[in-house]
Design a protein around this motif. Structure first.
Motif, mmCIF file in Angstrom:
data_model
loop_
_atom_site.group_PDB
_atom_site.id
_atom_site.type_symbol
_atom_site.label_atom_id
_atom_site.label_comp_id
_atom_site.label_asym_id
_atom_site.label_seq_id
_atom_site.Cartn_x
_atom_site.Cartn_y
_atom_site.Cartn_z
ATOM 1 N N GLN A 1 0.824 -1.205 0.000
ATOM 2 C CA GLN A 1 0.000 0.000 0.000
ATOM 3 C C GLN A 1 0.862 1.261 0.000
ATOM 4 O O GLN A 1 0.516 2.258 -0.648
ATOM 5 C CB GLN A 1 -0.932 0.000 1.216
ATOM 6 N N THR B 1 -7.280 0.552 -1.804
ATOM 7 C CA THR B 1 -8.003 -0.664 -1.442
ATOM 8 C C THR B 1 -8.466 -1.467 -2.656
ATOM 9 O O THR B 1 -9.175 -2.467 -2.494
ATOM 10 C CB THR B 1 -9.220 -0.315 -0.567
ATOM 11 N N LEU B 2 -8.082 -1.056 -3.855
ATOM 12 C CA LEU B 2 -8.440 -1.823 -5.048
ATOM 13 C C LEU B 2 -7.856 -3.231 -4.973
ATOM 14 O O LEU B 2 -6.714 -3.412 -4.517
ATOM 15 C CB LEU B 2 -7.892 -1.147 -6.304
ATOM 16 N N GLU C 1 -5.811 -6.365 -6.267
ATOM 17 C CA GLU C 1 -4.540 -6.300 -6.986
ATOM 18 C C GLU C 1 -4.736 -6.281 -8.501
ATOM 19 O O GLU C 1 -4.070 -5.520 -9.216
ATOM 20 C CB GLU C 1 -3.660 -7.484 -6.580
ATOM 21 N N ARG D 1 -9.861 4.739 -2.257
ATOM 22 C CA ARG D 1 -10.351 3.762 -3.232
ATOM 23 C C ARG D 1 -9.195 3.088 -3.953
ATOM 24 O O ARG D 1 -9.176 1.864 -4.130
ATOM 25 C CB ARG D 1 -11.270 4.445 -4.242
ATOM 26 N N LEU D 2 -8.197 3.870 -4.366
ATOM 27 C CA LEU D 2 -7.059 3.299 -5.071
ATOM 28 C C LEU D 2 -6.246 2.377 -4.172
ATOM 29 O O LEU D 2 -5.769 1.320 -4.612
ATOM 30 C CB LEU D 2 -6.168 4.420 -5.617
ATOM 31 N N ARG E 1 1.883 1.810 -3.455
ATOM 32 C CA ARG E 1 0.771 2.408 -4.208
ATOM 33 C C ARG E 1 0.668 3.905 -3.927
ATOM 34 O O ARG E 1 0.476 4.707 -4.851
ATOM 35 C CB ARG E 1 -0.556 1.732 -3.832
ATOM 36 N N GLU F 1 -7.250 -5.160 -10.253
ATOM 37 C CA GLU F 1 -7.779 -3.874 -10.720
ATOM 38 C C GLU F 1 -6.690 -2.798 -10.702
ATOM 39 O O GLU F 1 -6.655 -1.931 -11.573
ATOM 40 C CB GLU F 1 -8.982 -3.468 -9.868
ATOM 41 N N TRP F 2 -5.835 -2.835 -9.678
ATOM 42 C CA TRP F 2 -4.700 -1.889 -9.687
ATOM 43 C C TRP F 2 -3.810 -2.150 -10.883
ATOM 44 O O TRP F 2 -3.404 -1.218 -11.591
ATOM 45 C CB TRP F 2 -3.904 -2.000 -8.390
#
Length: 335
Positions: free
Chosen positions: A283, A316-317, A319, A313-314, A286, A321-322
């Motif tokens: 995180q 907690t996306l 993996e 939101r980003l 990220r 979806e990120w």
């Protein structure tokens, strides 16, 4: 402090020079420019400003000249929510200046910082507030290149073994070839300093230029084995964090690049902010990418972060979806 997050809760102190900066507006070669835009530029204050954006209590520690440019720098950094009350004024020594010269092949930077106020910084800062109360000190490889006393400041901070320091130290290699003698000493000094820090940031291409053109991300960990966290930025592709017992790689976000300057500092600030808020290492990576994207989308060094809800939101996306968002930057890399 846990093994993977060597930062306790508390204030951060970023130490280093910030200069006034002139750049053609609109961007064009300096020799043809009719108008110049005045801003401020400094790796450590960039980190401080982004940390403040993330809600981390942070102080910028430096020196400025007793001149209008120094007043401009002080006001700009303070306006971002950074504590500048410990920045000293050095009468008789000017505020440093840089001038950008844009060109289709890239931007050259001309420095006018010899004898500047910040070159007077020295190790005595370590014995005073705000350093004594800091949870984290942040340095870059720029500072030890500025003067003998600046190098002594960084060296003394890192000479104390990590387990005996009252604060963690993060170190961004941030090699600036124009500031170093052409005798190969930069590679040796920067490697020795980096290997004593708790958290290290380095670009893969930067490391290859400094140490070995064939270096890999894994090879960098063997070259710099001691930091509790080593973060390797692989251009616009991804960033990898080595902890004491694990490795995490997170792809960068797809971003339209307006100007890459300052994105490496933004990444470092985002990552450190993640550790400060006790995020996991992935995180924190990220958050580094999210913060770097903010810098990539503006012509200056400091861009606005997304809204807090968008950041959450980003972070907690899932993996997958990120990764779907993470196909890199369009344009120059942020390292």
């Amino acid at each position: 402090m846990t093994e993977s997050r060597p930062i306790r809760q508390g204030p951060v102190v970023c130490v280093g020079e910030t200069m006034a900066a002139l750049s053609p507006d609109p961007p064009e070669p300096l020799a043809q420019a009719r108008h110049l835009r005045l801003s401020v530029a400094g790796a450590e204050s960039n980190v401080a400003m982004y940390l403040a954006d993330h809600g981390v209590p942070v102080t910028w520690l430096s020196a400025l000249g007793d001149d209008p440019l120094g007043a401009r720098v002080r006001a700009a950094v303070a306006a971002a929510g950074v504590d500048v009350s410990h920045v000293r004024t050095e009468a008789g020594h000017p505020t440093g200046l840089l001038v950008k010269d844009p060109d289709p092949t890239g931007t050259r930077v001309h420095y006018y910082r010899t004898g500047s106020a910040a070159t007077r910084l020295g190790p005595e800062l370590l014995d005073r507030e705000p350093v004594r109360s800091a949870a984290l000190l942040h340095f870059t490889g720029i500072t030890p290149a500025l003067s003998p006393t600046c190098r002594e400041l960084v060296t003394r901070a890192l000479d104390t073994p990590a387990g005996q320091r009252p604060y963690a130290i993060s170190f961004d290699v941030n090699h600036r070839a124009a500031l170093w003698p052409q005798d190969g000493s930069a590679g040796r000094v920067l490697r020795e300093l980096a290997d004593r820090a708790d958290i290290v940031f380095v670009g893969l291409d930067e490391a290859q230029n400094l140490w070995d053109t064939d270096l890999t991300v894994t090879g960098l960990r063997r070259l710099i084995p001691r930091p509790r966290l080593l973060v390797v930025k692989d251009g616009s592709r991804n960033a990898t964090a080595f902890t004491e017992d694990d490795v995490h790689t997170v792809p960068a976000l797809r971003t339209e690049v307006v100007e890459p300057v300052g994105a490496g500092d933004a990444f470092a600030a985002g990552f450190l902010a993640g550790l400060h808020r006790e995020a996991t290492v992935p995180q924190a990576l990220r958050l580094g990418h999210i913060t770097a994207s903010s810098a990539l989308q503006v012509t200056g060094d400091h861009g606005a972060l997304p809204a807090p809800a968008a950041i959450t939101r980003l972070l907690t996306l899932p993996e997958g979806e990120w990764e779907a968002l993470g196909t890199g930057q369009r344009g120059a890399a942020p390292c």
